[in-house]
Write a protein that holds these residues in place. Sequence first.
Motif, PDB file in Angstrom:
ATOM      1  N   ILE A  84       3.742  -4.748  -2.358  1.00  8.17           N
ATOM      2  CA  ILE A  84       4.337  -3.730  -3.228  1.00  8.17           C
ATOM      3  C   ILE A  84       5.862  -3.870  -3.251  1.00  8.17           C
ATOM      4  N   LEU A  85       6.454  -4.180  -2.099  1.00 11.48           N
ATOM      5  CA  LEU A  85       7.907  -4.346  -2.052  1.00 11.48           C
ATOM      6  C   LEU A  85       8.365  -5.432  -3.021  1.00 11.48           C
ATOM      7  N   HIS A  86       7.644  -6.553  -3.050  1.00  7.55           N
ATOM      8  CA  HIS A  86       8.048  -7.647  -3.921  1.00  7.55           C
ATOM      9  C   HIS A  86       7.652  -7.399  -5.381  1.00  7.55           C
ATOM     10  N   MET A  87       6.611  -6.618  -5.592  1.00  9.02           N
ATOM     11  CA  MET A  87       6.322  -6.175  -6.957  1.00  9.02           C
ATOM     12  C   MET A  87       7.440  -5.251  -7.449  1.00  9.02           C
ATOM     13  N   LYS A  88       7.942  -4.434  -6.553  1.00  8.24           N
ATOM     14  CA  LYS A  88       9.049  -3.537  -6.890  1.00  8.24           C
ATOM     15  C   LYS A  88      10.298  -4.346  -7.246  1.00  8.24           C
ATOM     16  N   LYS A  89      10.580  -5.362  -6.459  1.00  6.19           N
ATOM     17  CA  LYS A  89      11.749  -6.211  -6.725  1.00  6.19           C
ATOM     18  C   LYS A  89      11.617  -6.949  -8.047  1.00  6.19           C
TER      19      LYS A  89
END
Length: 413
Positions: A84-89
């Motif tokens: 999710i963190l990298h989807m957010k980025k």
Amino acid sequence: ELILSVLRKFPEDIIQDLGEMFLFPLVLRVCNDESTKCKALAADALVVLLSRSKEEFRRNAYGLSLQWLRSERIALKAAGCQLILHMKKGGSVSSERQNVQVTGILTEQLKVSILEEKNATLKYLCFALTLLEVILQQRSEHEEVVRCQAAILGMMESLLLVPNVAVKTLGTKVMKNILVNSCKRLHADLDMFQRLFKVLVNQLQEDINETFGDDLIAPMAALVKEFHIDSIPVRESDKNNNFPLDQDLSSSASPSGREIPELPDYFHSLRRVMSLASGNTTMGRPATRDQQSTALRVVLLLVESLSPDRLREYLPSFMIPIYHVKESKAAVDMRVQELANDLVDKLDGIMGNETVALAYNEARKFVVSKRTEKRQSEKIQKLVDPEKAARASIKRNLKRKISRKRKKAKSFM
């Protein structure tokens, strides 16, 4: 590097077909690779993959990440945080609905992790707090987010007790983001202010370094700025110069008419700050340079946040650390001297030189009287109970010996 080049240069149709083949290995690398360089390359590749994939693939990846977050297996929870963190980025998770959903799941999972040690690892806590730090940078008035913000702040004491610098640092960043971006309703809760102030001051009591001192100052600045601390009534100075910081309970309501709770922990923590800023600790040893300088910065934040009328009530107590720094017989660190001078300049600008000079004189009388009382008490104790006095003397000498050894050890480092 090869995979990153492929993901950047190949047509999107091919990326879509090979997406699942790349997704799992990249998430695995981001979570577990011991090489910082490989982990960074894998993270870049994951962001590129998610940003170049079609909507259906991103939707499936988001659904998968939520399943992982809710899993009972710690490794899958950690993987869900990273995905999710990298989807957010990459901009794949950006809607308020998604932020609310992720915040709610993370909050509940953190509660479980704190209550049951087997449901948490340091890696998972770091991943979860990193994700929360990013998500909570956005202001939201959504009822579920407000509830989660209050719940996370309630968990801060437990999170900052984790004996790991990374967890503590991320915890302070999450706290700062919540305080800066939360709604005004939360800022009116003085009881919560008291608990958070105590949590941060307790960290000052630890053997902190300059970097972690900066990490503590960021949420402390947000705390004293956002909450309505100007409404807290302070007891006037007693005639016998005994003016410990305390609450004036005769005034039970703020100017807005809101009932003010009793705040003994706030004033107790504030006295701890004064002690550290004066160069002492409650652990029977002198404060370190970083403890003292950070405590002086906390006092400076309070001076900047209080109105002149309310600051006048705090002023004699705030001058006690200044007196200790100015009149110290031992060498005082240059950084501590600069902060003390900054504090005096700030007070002069707000209250005027004459008022500050009078408060400094009150602080001097108070410190001298306390020292005189202590010496007289020790003399009386020698006469009344010589054995107890001897034990106290041995204890003091032992503390001095330990302190000298600690200073000598630091000089060799």
